[in-house]
Design an enzyme around this catalytic site. Structure first.
Site, PDB file in Angstrom:
ATOM      1  N   LYS A  46       0.879  -1.171   0.000  1.00 48.38           N
ATOM      2  CA  LYS A  46       0.000   0.000   0.000  1.00 48.38           C
ATOM      3  C   LYS A  46       0.923   1.229   0.000  1.00 48.38           C
ATOM      4  O   LYS A  46       1.962   1.229   0.660  1.00 48.38           O
ATOM      5  CB  LYS A  46      -0.881  -0.070   1.262  1.00 48.38           C
ATOM      6  N   CYS A 154      -2.682   8.227  -7.980  1.00 50.85           N
ATOM      7  CA  CYS A 154      -3.860   8.177  -7.104  1.00 50.85           C
ATOM      8  C   CYS A 154      -4.870   9.220  -7.592  1.00 50.85           C
ATOM      9  O   CYS A 154      -4.535  10.400  -7.719  1.00 50.85           O
ATOM     10  CB  CYS A 154      -3.456   8.454  -5.658  1.00 50.85           C
ATOM     11  N   LYS A 191       4.016   4.223 -11.666  1.00 53.47           N
ATOM     12  CA  LYS A 191       2.606   3.816 -11.853  1.00 53.47           C
ATOM     13  C   LYS A 191       1.815   5.015 -12.364  1.00 53.47           C
ATOM     14  O   LYS A 191       1.676   6.024 -11.672  1.00 53.47           O
ATOM     15  CB  LYS A 191       2.022   3.285 -10.543  1.00 53.47           C
TER      16      LYS A 191
END
Ligand SMILES: Cc1cc2nc3c(=O)[nH]c(=O)nc-3n(C[C@H](O)[C@H](O)[C@H](O)COP(=O)(O)O)c2cc1C
Length: 379
Positions: A46, A154, A191
């Site tokens: 995470k 995110c 990412k």
């Protein structure tokens, strides 16, 4: 003889190409240990950050299901409804860096042959924020992680210099990646967010900054549906909602399109495919497009929190696939990786019933595109 599922990705040897993605399944030491024991080749923690994390009141994740009879999509549980997607507005790990340090080392000590990737995130607005990226990278690698994944994706960050707000700006992506690469002794994966027009632009930015691979996709920007009876969003806090991220089956085709763009443009680079994977046939899509590993989140969340059945089926599915294709001489992922990468072509290259009548959308074959455009504007 049992099939060899092992792969080498960004120089790291994985016993199988399947990882748990950065998300609730990898939010704690106990989860990660259970995941490794269950057979995952690697996990991405995470996301670990240094800024304060305070999540919204109430649930952070829910699951949309489709009623097979009516086609109705809802988060309300109904028997017989099929999983459509996950929807979440969860922030990164609410555990501070200090909590992770020591635990990462313990996890790695217990499972030295598994690949432990630390997902990290900081801001990019000031020099001090840039140093946070380096501090996070150094702390995690000194604790023994095998690679770093930069969360540039995110989808629900207020700050304009964090998460997918960095991931929408190729220069910021390059700078952040470069800053981390300055101190990194382990491979660095970037990412990316799928919420841009042409993800190849951002991928090039990451590689320009020195990224060793791209992970894609994070969740897609989305809203929960509105209940037709109450007229309230099915997930809300005191009536209000903000955009969150869609994952799970619904995003498999969307994420594949993003991946296909990147692997076609940058065929020699490393890619870790994420989005909508719950069984081997799903993962196979990413492999055939050129990915060297695949990551899973939603399916694992719904299977005892860390996906013991999901990973068993992925491993078994890949072993059976290799066995079925042994007559082609296929012994491992490298024998079929990227095999369908060049089948994604511009629309004009798709065969028509009457080839002679189609000129890529222009009036005639002889008319050059620029002239055709100019002609159209002049009319
Ligand atoms: C509840 C939840 C929390 C997540 N948290 C993170 C995170 O902290 N960092 C990150 O990079 N991705 C995060 N993700 C995104 C997943 O890692 C993954 O990219 C996404 O869910 C798509 O994969 P899936 O279709 O298998 O769910 C989260 C996803 C969910 C559902």
């Amino acid at each position: 003889m049992s099939a060899d599922l092992s792969v080498t990705f960004t120089g790291l040897k994985f016993e199988n190409p399947f990882l748990l993605a950065s998300a609730p399944p990898t939010e704690s030491e106990s989860n990660i240990l259970r995941a490794f024991a269950a057979g995952w080749g690697g996990v991405v923690t995470k996301t670990i950050g240094v800024h304060p994390v305070v999540n919204v009141k109430g649930p952070k994740t829910n699951f949309n299901r489709t009623d097979p009879e009516s086609g109705h999509i809802s988060m309300k549980k109904r028997s017989g409804a099929a999983l459509h997607s996950s929807w979440n507005w969860e922030l990164i790990s609410d555990k501070p860096l200090d909590w992770w340090i020591g635990r990462l080392a313990r996890i790695k000590k217990e499972h030295p042959s598994k690949i432990l990737v630390a997902s990290i995130m900081a801001g990019s607005g000031t020099d001090a924020e840039m140093r946070h990226w380096q501090d996070l990278a150094k702390a995690c690698q000194e604790d023994g992680v095998d690679a770093l994944e930069l969360n540039l994706s995110c989808p629900h960050m207020d700050r304009p210099d964090m998460g997918s707000n960095i991931g929408k700006d190729q220069e910021q992506i390059s700078i952040v990646t470069h800053v981390v690469k300055e101190v990194a002794k382990v491979p660095v994966w970037a990412k990316l967010t799928p919420s841009t027009t042409d993800i190849v632009v951002e991928a090039r930015g990451a590689f320009l900054g020195g990224a060793d691979a791209i992970s894609s996709s994070n969740t897609f920007t989305s809203l929960p549906v509105i209940d037709p009876e109450t007229l309230e969003f099915e997930m809300n806090v005191e009536g209000y909602v903000s955009t969150g991220g869609l994952g799970g089956p619904a995003i498999l085709p969307l994420s594949l399109a993003k991946m296909a763009q990147m692997t076609a443009a940058l065929p020699d680079r490393g890619f870790s495919g994420i989005g909508g994977v719950s069984e081997f046939s799903h993962a196979l899509n990413y492999f055939l497009l050129g990915c060297g590993t695949v990551q899973v989140c939603t399916a694992a969340m719904l299977d005892h929190a860390v996906g013991p059945n999901v990973i068993r089926n992925l491993n078994q599915g890949m072993a059976e696939f290799l066995e079925k294709n042994a007559h082609r001489g296929w012994k491992g992922l490298e024998d079929f990786r990227g095999l369908r990468r060049d089948r994604v072509v511009p629309h004009s290259r798709i065969k028509r019933p009457d080839e002679a009548a189609y000129h890529g959308g222009y009036d005639t074959e002889t008319q050059p595109p620029a002239a055709a455009d100019a002609g159209r504007r002049a009319k």
